[in-house]
Design a protein around this motif. Structure first.
Motif, PDB file in Angstrom:
ATOM      1  N   UNK A   8     -32.351  16.995  32.836  1.00 33.65           N
ATOM      2  CA  UNK A   8     -31.572  15.776  32.990  1.00 33.65           C
ATOM      3  C   UNK A   8     -32.294  14.619  33.633  1.00 33.65           C
ATOM      4  N   UNK A   9     -33.524  14.815  34.076  1.00 37.64           N
ATOM      5  CA  UNK A   9     -34.259  13.702  34.652  1.00 37.64           C
ATOM      6  C   UNK A   9     -34.652  12.682  33.601  1.00 37.64           C
ATOM      7  N   UNK A  13     -32.670   2.319  34.831  1.00 32.16           N
ATOM      8  CA  UNK A  13     -32.731   1.087  35.588  1.00 32.16           C
ATOM      9  C   UNK A  13     -31.884   1.183  36.855  1.00 32.16           C
ATOM     10  N   UNK A  14     -32.216   0.362  37.825  1.00 34.62           N
ATOM     11  CA  UNK A  14     -31.437   0.322  39.069  1.00 34.62           C
ATOM     12  C   UNK A  14     -29.968   0.083  38.741  1.00 34.62           C
ATOM     13  N   UNK A  15     -29.119   0.738  39.525  1.00 34.70           N
ATOM     14  CA  UNK A  15     -27.661   0.723  39.358  1.00 34.70           C
ATOM     15  C   UNK A  15     -27.189   1.612  38.212  1.00 34.70           C
ATOM     16  N   UNK A  16     -28.125   2.267  37.530  1.00 33.37           N
ATOM     17  CA  UNK A  16     -27.737   3.182  36.471  1.00 33.37           C
ATOM     18  C   UNK A  16     -27.369   4.553  37.015  1.00 33.37           C
ATOM     19  N   UNK A  17     -27.102   5.492  36.082  1.00 31.54           N
ATOM     20  CA  UNK A  17     -26.675   6.832  36.446  1.00 31.54           C
ATOM     21  C   UNK A  17     -27.469   7.886  35.686  1.00 31.54           C
ATOM     22  N   UNK A  18     -27.587   9.044  36.303  1.00 34.64           N
ATOM     23  CA  UNK A  18     -28.166  10.229  35.675  1.00 34.64           C
ATOM     24  C   UNK A  18     -27.415  11.435  36.182  1.00 34.64           C
ATOM     25  N   UNK A  19     -27.369  12.475  35.354  1.00 43.92           N
ATOM     26  CA  UNK A  19     -26.829  13.747  35.818  1.00 43.92           C
ATOM     27  C   UNK A  19     -27.872  14.828  35.620  1.00 43.92           C
ATOM     28  N   UNK A  20     -28.204  15.476  36.718  1.00 43.54           N
ATOM     29  CA  UNK A  20     -29.132  16.597  36.686  1.00 43.54           C
ATOM     30  C   UNK A  20     -28.349  17.897  36.593  1.00 43.54           C
ATOM     31  N   UNK A  21     -28.934  18.850  35.872  1.00 42.52           N
ATOM     32  CA  UNK A  21     -28.336  20.172  35.745  1.00 42.52           C
ATOM     33  C   UNK A  21     -29.335  21.225  36.204  1.00 42.52           C
TER      34      UNK A  21
END
Length: 119
Positions: A8-9, A13-21
């Motif tokens: 999930x990495x 951009x700044x203010x964005x989102x990611x989800x790691x599993x």
């Protein structure tokens, strides 16, 4: 033995989102706590968030209100939802598992996944 595989990495951009599993396999019944750590270039690895067997969570101050750790016991997977990302969140993120009260360093670790936040 416990095996941990992160995914999930990426670049956001700044203010964005990611989800790691983090998918766990092996002798998972021996695990009490699951945690996400990160290591930025030139810095020591640090704990970011953790969740225990009962669902209790812990967050370090810099990520409180932005990151959420959760676990799906049916899938043996732990997640780290990261919102409002900042450039200073850039690091390699590692999933870890431990049997309480052992230290994290005495537990199991994944291979890490890179998170890069651009300004």
């Amino acid at each position: 033995q416990v095996q941990l595989v992160e995914s999930g990495g990426g670049l956001v951009q700044a203010e964005g989102s990611l989800r790691l599993s983090c998918a766990a396999s092996g002798n998972i019944f021996s695990i009490d706590d699951m945690g996400w750590h990160r290591q930025a270039p030139g810095k020591q690895r640090e704990l970011v968030a953790s969740i225990n067997r009962g669902g209790g969570t812990f967050y370090v101050d810099p990520v409180k209100g932005r990151f959420t750790v959760s676990r799906d016991n049916a899938k043996n997977t732990v997640y780290l939802q990261m919102n409002s990302l900042k450039p200073e969140d850039t690091a390699v993120y590692y999933c870890a598992a431990r049997r309480w009260p052992l230290a994290w360093g005495e537990g199991y670790w994944g291979q890490g996944t890179q998170v890069t936040v651009s300004s």
